[in-house]
Design a protein around this motif. Sequence first.
Motif, PDB file in Angstrom:
ATOM      1  N   CYS A 112      -5.760   1.616   3.263  1.00 23.02           N
ATOM      2  CA  CYS A 112      -4.941   0.395   3.185  1.00 23.02           C
ATOM      3  C   CYS A 112      -3.847   0.430   4.245  1.00 23.02           C
ATOM      4  CB  CYS A 112      -4.306   0.255   1.799  1.00 23.02           C
ATOM      5  SG  CYS A 112      -5.501   0.071   0.458  1.00 23.02           S
TER       6      CYS A 112
ATOM      7  N   ASP B 242      -5.116  -9.441   1.536  1.00 21.65           N
ATOM      8  CA  ASP B 242      -5.355  -7.997   1.570  1.00 21.65           C
ATOM      9  C   ASP B 242      -4.912  -7.420   0.231  1.00 21.65           C
ATOM     10  OD1 ASP B 242      -5.563  -5.282   2.185  1.00 21.65           O
ATOM     11  OD2 ASP B 242      -3.710  -5.251   3.349  1.00 21.65           O
TER      12      ASP B 242
ATOM     13  N   LYS C 157      -0.486 -10.013   1.608  1.00 23.40           N
ATOM     14  CA  LYS C 157      -0.826  -8.712   1.021  1.00 23.40           C
ATOM     15  C   LYS C 157      -0.471  -8.754  -0.462  1.00 23.40           C
ATOM     16  CE  LYS C 157       0.118  -4.979   3.435  1.00 23.40           C
ATOM     17  NZ  LYS C 157      -1.188  -4.436   3.757  1.00 23.40           N
TER      18      LYS C 157
ATOM     19  N   LEU D  91     -10.423  -0.358  -2.514  1.00 23.08           N
ATOM     20  CA  LEU D  91      -9.252  -0.695  -1.695  1.00 23.08           C
ATOM     21  C   LEU D  91      -9.419  -0.118  -0.303  1.00 23.08           C
ATOM     22  CD1 LEU D  91      -6.384  -0.070  -4.248  1.00 23.08           C
ATOM     23  CD2 LEU D  91      -7.388  -2.254  -3.595  1.00 23.08           C
ATOM     24  N   PRO D  92      -9.022  -0.841   0.713  1.00 26.39           N
ATOM     25  CA  PRO D  92      -8.579  -2.225   0.647  1.00 26.39           C
ATOM     26  C   PRO D  92      -9.753  -3.180   0.464  1.00 26.39           C
ATOM     27  CG  PRO D  92      -8.659  -1.522   2.932  1.00 26.39           C
ATOM     28  CD  PRO D  92      -9.008  -0.322   2.090  1.00 26.39           C
TER      29      PRO D  92
ATOM     30  N   CYS E  29      -2.945   4.241  -0.997  1.00 25.17           N
ATOM     31  CA  CYS E  29      -4.258   4.146  -0.357  1.00 25.17           C
ATOM     32  C   CYS E  29      -4.150   4.328   1.165  1.00 25.17           C
ATOM     33  CB  CYS E  29      -4.853   2.776  -0.713  1.00 25.17           C
ATOM     34  SG  CYS E  29      -6.303   2.302   0.226  1.00 25.17           S
TER      35      CYS E  29
ATOM     36  N   TYR F 218      -4.294  -4.233  -1.750  1.00 26.09           N
ATOM     37  CA  TYR F 218      -4.004  -2.873  -1.312  1.00 26.09           C
ATOM     38  C   TYR F 218      -3.245  -2.118  -2.403  1.00 26.09           C
ATOM     39  CZ  TYR F 218       0.933  -3.879  -0.851  1.00 26.09           C
ATOM     40  OH  TYR F 218       2.240  -4.187  -1.132  1.00 26.09           O
TER      41      TYR F 218
END
Length: 104
Positions: free
Chosen positions: A33, A24, A55, A73-74, A30, A26
């Motif tokens: 996210c 992920d 992440k 993002l994501p 965000c 991120y």
Amino acid sequence: MATTRQFSSFSDLLATTNKPLLVDFYADWCGPCRMMAPILEQVKQVLKADVEVVKIDSERYPQLSSQYRVQALPTLILFHRGREVQRWEGVQPPEVLIDAIRRL
């Protein structure tokens, strides 16, 4: 929760992970996210030992974001045996992620 793990390089992580790796990308600022956090937790709970969820903060690791052409993002990238096999941008329902991982 996503695994917090130290690694010397992302390529080392890809090379040493035997199971599918869901990454992920991120950023803290965000909103979408942040919406992914409980979804990723649900994926991890359903698949337990069958997947590793990682992440990566795109602001702390801009070189990785650039290397993997992260433009929104994501961005979620599914790796298997060190290769990218699927990619999603934006918030995804857990079923989509779980189904893709199970197909591997």
